[in-house]
Write a protein that holds these residues in place. Structure first.
Motif, PDB file in Angstrom:
ATOM      1  N   GLY A  18       0.862  -1.246   0.122  1.00 57.91           N
ATOM      2  CA  GLY A  18       0.145  -0.009  -0.127  1.00 57.91           C
ATOM      3  C   GLY A  18       0.858   1.268   0.098  1.00 57.91           C
ATOM      4  O   GLY A  18       0.379   2.215  -0.661  1.00 57.91           O
ATOM      5  N   GLY A  19       1.808   1.180   0.837  1.00 59.52           N
ATOM      6  CA  GLY A  19       2.851   2.707   0.719  1.00 59.52           C
ATOM      7  C   GLY A  19       3.584   2.539  -0.437  1.00 59.52           C
ATOM      8  O   GLY A  19       3.845   3.811  -1.041  1.00 59.52           O
ATOM      9  N   ALA A  20       3.750   1.672  -1.247  1.00 56.62           N
ATOM     10  CA  ALA A  20       4.491   1.561  -2.280  1.00 56.62           C
ATOM     11  C   ALA A  20       3.612   2.261  -3.814  1.00 56.62           C
ATOM     12  O   ALA A  20       4.010   2.756  -4.716  1.00 56.62           O
ATOM     13  CB  ALA A  20       4.905   0.393  -2.970  1.00 56.62           C
ATOM     14  N   LEU A  21       2.170   2.146  -3.464  1.00 58.48           N
ATOM     15  CA  LEU A  21       1.182   2.644  -4.375  1.00 58.48           C
ATOM     16  C   LEU A  21       0.918   4.056  -4.065  1.00 58.48           C
ATOM     17  O   LEU A  21       0.375   4.812  -4.971  1.00 58.48           O
ATOM     18  CB  LEU A  21      -0.011   1.753  -4.360  1.00 58.48           C
ATOM     19  CG  LEU A  21       0.129   0.551  -4.894  1.00 58.48           C
ATOM     20  CD1 LEU A  21      -1.308  -0.092  -4.669  1.00 58.48           C
ATOM     21  CD2 LEU A  21       0.262   0.334  -6.152  1.00 58.48           C
ATOM     22  N   SER A  22       1.366   4.694  -3.036  1.00 61.49           N
ATOM     23  CA  SER A  22       1.059   6.031  -2.571  1.00 61.49           C
ATOM     24  C   SER A  22       2.453   6.767  -3.093  1.00 61.49           C
ATOM     25  O   SER A  22       3.473   6.616  -2.769  1.00 61.49           O
ATOM     26  CB  SER A  22       1.000   6.185  -1.106  1.00 61.49           C
ATOM     27  OG  SER A  22       0.765   7.443  -0.616  1.00 61.49           O
ATOM     28  N   ALA A  23       1.916   8.048  -3.411  1.00 61.72           N
ATOM     29  CA  ALA A  23       2.983   9.085  -3.976  1.00 61.72           C
ATOM     30  C   ALA A  23       3.659   9.633  -2.521  1.00 61.72           C
ATOM     31  O   ALA A  23       4.809  10.082  -2.551  1.00 61.72           O
ATOM     32  CB  ALA A  23       2.492   9.948  -4.599  1.00 61.72           C
ATOM     33  N   THR A  24       3.108   9.422  -1.532  1.00 58.36           N
ATOM     34  CA  THR A  24       3.634  10.143  -0.318  1.00 58.36           C
ATOM     35  C   THR A  24       4.348   9.089   0.560  1.00 58.36           C
ATOM     36  O   THR A  24       5.512   9.617   1.023  1.00 58.36           O
ATOM     37  CB  THR A  24       2.367  10.715   0.566  1.00 58.36           C
ATOM     38  OG1 THR A  24       1.581  11.291  -0.344  1.00 58.36           O
ATOM     39  CG2 THR A  24       2.632  11.399   1.752  1.00 58.36           C
ATOM     40  N   TYR A  25       3.807   7.982   0.870  1.00 59.54           N
ATOM     41  CA  TYR A  25       4.596   7.009   1.475  1.00 59.54           C
ATOM     42  C   TYR A  25       5.251   6.009   0.940  1.00 59.54           C
ATOM     43  O   TYR A  25       4.803   5.662  -0.204  1.00 59.54           O
ATOM     44  CB  TYR A  25       3.382   6.174   2.527  1.00 59.54           C
ATOM     45  CG  TYR A  25       3.011   7.061   3.689  1.00 59.54           C
ATOM     46  CD1 TYR A  25       3.544   7.533   4.537  1.00 59.54           C
ATOM     47  CD2 TYR A  25       1.460   7.102   3.766  1.00 59.54           C
ATOM     48  CE1 TYR A  25       3.137   8.203   5.583  1.00 59.54           C
ATOM     49  CE2 TYR A  25       0.875   7.554   4.694  1.00 59.54           C
ATOM     50  CZ  TYR A  25       1.733   8.251   5.658  1.00 59.54           C
ATOM     51  OH  TYR A  25       1.033   8.789   6.645  1.00 59.54           O
ATOM     52  N   GLY A  26       6.439   5.434   1.280  1.00 58.13           N
ATOM     53  CA  GLY A  26       6.862   4.514   0.959  1.00 58.13           C
ATOM     54  C   GLY A  26       6.858   3.224   1.473  1.00 58.13           C
ATOM     55  O   GLY A  26       6.278   3.332   2.262  1.00 58.13           O
ATOM     56  N   ALA A  27       7.263   2.050   0.537  1.00 56.25           N
ATOM     57  CA  ALA A  27       7.102   0.996   1.148  1.00 56.25           C
ATOM     58  C   ALA A  27       7.894   0.612   2.706  1.00 56.25           C
ATOM     59  O   ALA A  27       7.238  -0.020   3.455  1.00 56.25           O
ATOM     60  CB  ALA A  27       7.453  -0.098   0.176  1.00 56.25           C
ATOM     61  N   VAL A  28       8.782   1.052   2.682  1.00 50.04           N
ATOM     62  CA  VAL A  28       9.544   0.971   3.881  1.00 50.04           C
ATOM     63  C   VAL A  28       8.849   1.793   5.202  1.00 50.04           C
ATOM     64  O   VAL A  28       8.969   1.035   6.331  1.00 50.04           O
ATOM     65  CB  VAL A  28      11.069   1.646   3.779  1.00 50.04           C
ATOM     66  CG1 VAL A  28      11.854   1.545   5.275  1.00 50.04           C
ATOM     67  CG2 VAL A  28      11.894   0.861   2.722  1.00 50.04           C
ATOM     68  N   ARG A  29       8.350   3.102   4.992  1.00 47.58           N
ATOM     69  CA  ARG A  29       7.827   3.551   5.969  1.00 47.58           C
ATOM     70  C   ARG A  29       6.497   2.899   6.464  1.00 47.58           C
ATOM     71  O   ARG A  29       6.229   2.450   7.670  1.00 47.58           O
ATOM     72  CB  ARG A  29       7.565   5.011   5.666  1.00 47.58           C
ATOM     73  CG  ARG A  29       6.668   5.827   6.828  1.00 47.58           C
ATOM     74  CD  ARG A  29       6.437   7.081   6.333  1.00 47.58           C
ATOM     75  NE  ARG A  29       7.679   8.047   6.369  1.00 47.58           N
ATOM     76  CZ  ARG A  29       7.643   9.384   6.268  1.00 47.58           C
ATOM     77  NH1 ARG A  29       6.430   9.983   6.250  1.00 47.58           N
ATOM     78  NH2 ARG A  29       8.570  10.107   6.200  1.00 47.58           N
ATOM     79  N   ALA A  30       5.619   2.507   5.744  1.00 51.79           N
ATOM     80  CA  ALA A  30       4.416   1.744   5.798  1.00 51.79           C
ATOM     81  C   ALA A  30       4.833   0.202   6.613  1.00 51.79           C
ATOM     82  O   ALA A  30       4.008   0.179   7.565  1.00 51.79           O
ATOM     83  CB  ALA A  30       3.633   1.271   4.615  1.00 51.79           C
ATOM     84  N   ALA A  31       5.660  -0.343   6.138  1.00 52.56           N
ATOM     85  CA  ALA A  31       6.151  -1.578   6.969  1.00 52.56           C
ATOM     86  C   ALA A  31       6.776  -1.401   8.008  1.00 52.56           C
ATOM     87  O   ALA A  31       6.194  -1.972   9.193  1.00 52.56           O
ATOM     88  CB  ALA A  31       7.162  -2.511   5.928  1.00 52.56           C
ATOM     89  N   ALA A  32       7.459  -0.218   8.286  1.00 55.99           N
ATOM     90  CA  ALA A  32       7.998   0.158   9.674  1.00 55.99           C
ATOM     91  C   ALA A  32       7.008   0.535  10.516  1.00 55.99           C
ATOM     92  O   ALA A  32       7.154   0.109  11.781  1.00 55.99           O
ATOM     93  CB  ALA A  32       9.002   1.489   9.699  1.00 55.99           C
TER      94      ALA A  32
END
Length: 260
Positions: free
Chosen positions: A200-214
């Protein structure tokens, strides 16, 4: 191992963790195991609804703060405030400084003490502030924060129901689900939730995958610290402790997602 159809697990998860009209057709430890493994799916529905309501508020002309209040209200409504009540009771029990038996008695009382009130106020303020920051960035950021937070909150329940964690009382929801989830199953669900959040974070222009997983990892870690403290203080978990864990994990995830 006795296997149970997934539908029974979903019914247990939604029927016990939300106010949605889902009948629980089995109430035993086998169904509880499947239900607690499915708990994050209930979080997806709760969080998705919260995120969409926040977006709807923005579309209607509300500012980020009001959108955040709308989003924060949804989990409380869809659980009848059960997790917030559990958080307050757990805070009162821990804050009392009493021995385990006396602390558990305090937690069963219907009123809320000063520790519970202070904890509720601070947690709700943190949730609204974090969501306001997220919705102030973009509607996608706010919706993702609400969804990830609610899912991480229910993941905390799955992890807390793992084998080796005893119940503090012989009755109640805590006793019904304590120790029912295999450790490997709990870890597998945690990995799946972190991966889904990363996607979900990777699909967002604001969040990255790492931050969402973190956010999921930090949420699980915060809940684990509280869980271990409660087990030391109370001798195990209760339904109130589960509620406190959910709110702690959800708030921790929101804080991570609001930073930067």
């Amino acid at each position: 191992m006795i296997r149970i159809p997934p539908l029974h697990g979903l019914r247990f998860a939604f029927g016990t963790l939300t106010v949605l009209p889902v009948p629980v057709t089995r109430w035993d430890r086998v169904a509880a195991r499947a239900g607690m493994l499915c708990a994050p799916l209930a979080g997806v529905v709760v969080g998705g609804t919260a995120g969409l309501l926040g977006v709807a508020a923005l579309v209607a002309g509300a500012g980020p703060l009001l959108a955040a209040v709308c989003a924060a209200a949804v989990p409380a409504v869809l659980t009848r405030g059960l997790h917030l009540d559990g958080l307050a009771d757990t805070a009162d029990g821990l804050g009392s400084g009493k021995p385990a038996a006396e602390a558990l008695r305090i937690m069963k009382q219907s009123d809320i003490g000063p520790f519970g009130v202070i904890t509720l106020v601070l947690v709700l303020l943190a949730q609204v502030a974090a969501l306001a920051e997220a919705y102030g960035g973009s509607w996608e950021r706010g919706a993702l924060a609400a969804a990830v937070s609610a899912t991480a909150a229910r993941l905390a329940l799955t992890l807390a129901a793992r084998r080796g964690i005893p119940a503090a009382r012989p009755e109640g929801l805590g006793a019904a689900v304590a120790g029912v989830v295999p450790v490997r199953g709990a870890l597998a669900v945690a990995v799946a939730v972190a991966a889904a959040a990363a996607a979900g974070g990777a699909l967002s222009a604001t969040y990255g995958a790492v931050r969402a997983a973190a956010a999921v990892v930090v949420a699980a870690a915060a809940a684990e610290l509280l869980l271990r403290h409660c087990v030391r203080r109370f001798g195990g978990v209760t339904g109130d402790v589960f509620g406190g864990l959910a709110e702690t994990a959800g708030t921790a995830a929101l804080v991570v997602l609001s930073l930067g």
